[in-house]
Design an enzyme around this catalytic site. Structure first.
Site, PDB file in Angstrom:
ATOM      1  N   LYS A 247      34.107  36.461  42.649  1.00 24.54           N
ATOM      2  CA  LYS A 247      34.318  37.728  43.328  1.00 24.54           C
ATOM      3  C   LYS A 247      35.772  38.174  43.156  1.00 24.54           C
ATOM      4  O   LYS A 247      36.686  37.341  43.073  1.00 24.54           O
ATOM      5  CB  LYS A 247      34.051  37.581  44.829  1.00 24.54           C
TER       6      LYS A 247
ATOM      7  N   ARG B 130      20.001  33.187  48.105  1.00 23.84           N
ATOM      8  CA  ARG B 130      18.552  33.076  47.890  1.00 23.84           C
ATOM      9  C   ARG B 130      18.194  31.733  47.269  1.00 23.84           C
ATOM     10  O   ARG B 130      17.080  31.246  47.427  1.00 23.84           O
ATOM     11  CB  ARG B 130      18.072  34.242  47.023  1.00 23.84           C
TER      12      ARG B 130
END
Length: 470
Positions: A237, A311
């Site tokens: 990020k 996830r």
């Protein structure tokens, strides 16, 4: 519990009168001439959140007027605990009629402070309430405070081990049982995706399982995403996107707090809490883009993006939960920025594979003023997660429908026979508002508790038709 105390009929208590533009004229008529002059001189307007202190003839405090929006009772008194002088107050009988429990709840949420690293000398004002109201509100306020505290705590002090310790302490309080798989034990127990995401950190990944209640009661499974910090992995990020990633365990905070409410209320369920918890870090053995992981359910998943890690840890937990054939499965996760783009910071996105679940929990959300919004499991979007060499990928090239495709990914690991809800929650306030201080926030927690109370109440269960035995 900061902000609320039980009324025992002793000592001075200052009344707080809620007013709006329709009721201010009647309020003025009840005031004496001197108080009316004071009110005029103050320039008070009964807009939401405005307040004025009315003195008595001995230079004391006679009354507080607060402007409210009757459609938002939770916010009515939320700004006052930090605004009023220290002392005891009560909701007046005059003025705009407010739900006393919602008004008191808003007051308590406004009194919250996270003081682990910086103490404050100021003492919030206190609202006196009945014992009955206090008994109802106390567990909810403590649960909201727990979510806020967990999310606000920096990762150095809230890593996977500390989350596990929080669960263990809660289990001791309620006489629940805890089991955990740590580090390479995850591989031996067939939780490969949890291990793959967390293996790069010096803090080993883990799955924490807590069970409580009678085995003969309906089985409720709560799952929370516990990514204690998310660098994005090798798909790193940028600094702005990484700054607040201590909050990426907000889903686990919600699941933990909801489990505490279920146990405190002694709901007739067999509860399982599952928290896969990791740090998504960068090192020589970090998960790579293009790797293929075989999940607990047997599916092969191509890693399109290492920043779609939530996830991955959830899918093993969901598969494990499905093996237990629960009556209801609910997962909470700070899963996608796409949900925030679609719905903003205040509305968690709700997904479910059962229509009655959606209507039930949204009804509870409206009743508790704890909003969420349903998004569809639009199955044609499965193609966005296609892979040329694995069963599917964990994300795709398209930026369209990111919250939906993430939910569709999770749904693959839920047995079709299992009633399931997924909540994509922000768990954060970007700025300070009355009752919503900047930082960690509980969103949909009270709504889900109200829904579970109704679903598993003895009266509700007795009204369901029993299955006929042939």
């Amino acid at each position: 519990m900061s902000g609320l105390i039980e009324y025992r009929g002793r000592g001075a208590v200052t009344p707080i009168e809620a007013v709006d533009r329709q009721s201010i004229a009647a309020c003025r008529r009840r005031l004496g001439a001197a108080a009316r002059r004071w009110l005029d001189a103050s320039g008070f307007e009964p807009s939401r959140g405005s307040a004025v202190l009315i003195p008595d003839d001995k230079n004391g405090l006679a009354r507080v007027l607060v402007g409210v929006d009757p459609q938002q009772p939770l916010a009515a008194l939320a700004g006052l605990p930090q605004q009023l002088p220290a002392g005891r107050y009560r909701l007046a009988e005059e003025g705009v009629a407010l739900d006393p429990q919602l008004a008191a709840l808003g007051w308590a949420l406004g009194a919250y402070r996270f003081d682990r690293y910086r103490k404050s000398a100021a003492v919030p004002a206190q609202l006196v309430v009945s014992r009955a109201d206090l008994n109802v509100l106390k567990p909810q306020i403590e649960a909201v405070g727990l979510v806020r505290d967990l999310v606000n705590t920096p990762t150095e002090d809230m890593g996977p081990e500390q989350i596990a310790q929080t669960i263990k302490e809660m289990a001791r309080t309620h006489r629940a049982r805890v089991k955990e798989w740590v580090g390479d034990a995850l591989l031996k127990a067939n939780f490969p995706t949890i291990h793959a995401v967390g293996r790069a950190s010096h803090r080993p990944p883990r799955l924490v399982e807590m069970t409580w209640g009678k085995a003969t009661d309906p089985k409720l499974v709560l799952i929370g995403k516990g990514v204690c910090f998310d660098t994005g992995g090798l798909d790193l990020k940028p600094s702005a996107g990484m700054r607040w990633m201590k909050k990426d365990m907000g889903g686990s905070a919600h699941a933990i707090a909801l489990a505490s409410l279920v146990m405190a209320a002694k709901l007739p369920v067999h509860l399982t809490l599952l928290v896969p918890t990791v740090e998504n870090s960068v090192s020589g053995n970090a998960l790579r883009p293009g790797d293929v992981v075989r999940t607990r359910a047997g599916h092969t998943v191509e890693i399109d993006n290492t920043d779609a890690e939530g996830r991955l840890i959830l899918c093993d937990a969901l598969a494990y939960a499905g093996e237990q054939e629960p009556d209801l499965l609910v997962d909470f996760a700070t899963l996608t920025g796409a949900a925030r783009v679609a719905l903003g910071p205040d509305l968690p996105a709700l997904f479910t594979n059962r229509e009655p679940l959606a209507s039930g929990v949204l009804e509870a959300a409206e009743a508790t003023h704890d909003p969420m919004w349903r998004l569809p499991l639009w199955r044609p979007y499965h193609s966005m997660l296609s892979s040329y060499l694995a069963d599917f990928a964990n994300s795709g090239a398209s930026r369209h429908a990111g919250a939906i495709t993430a939910a569709l990914y999770l749904e693959r690991f839920v047995p079709e026979a299992t009633p399931w809800m997924h909540v994509d929650v922000y768990a954060w306030n970007d700025s300070h508002r009355p009752g919503r201080p900047r930082g960690g926030e509980a969103q949909s927690l009270r709504a889900f508790f109200a829904f579970l109370q109704k679903r598993y109440s003895k009266a509700h269960r007795a009204s369901k038709p029993r299955k006929r035995k042939d």
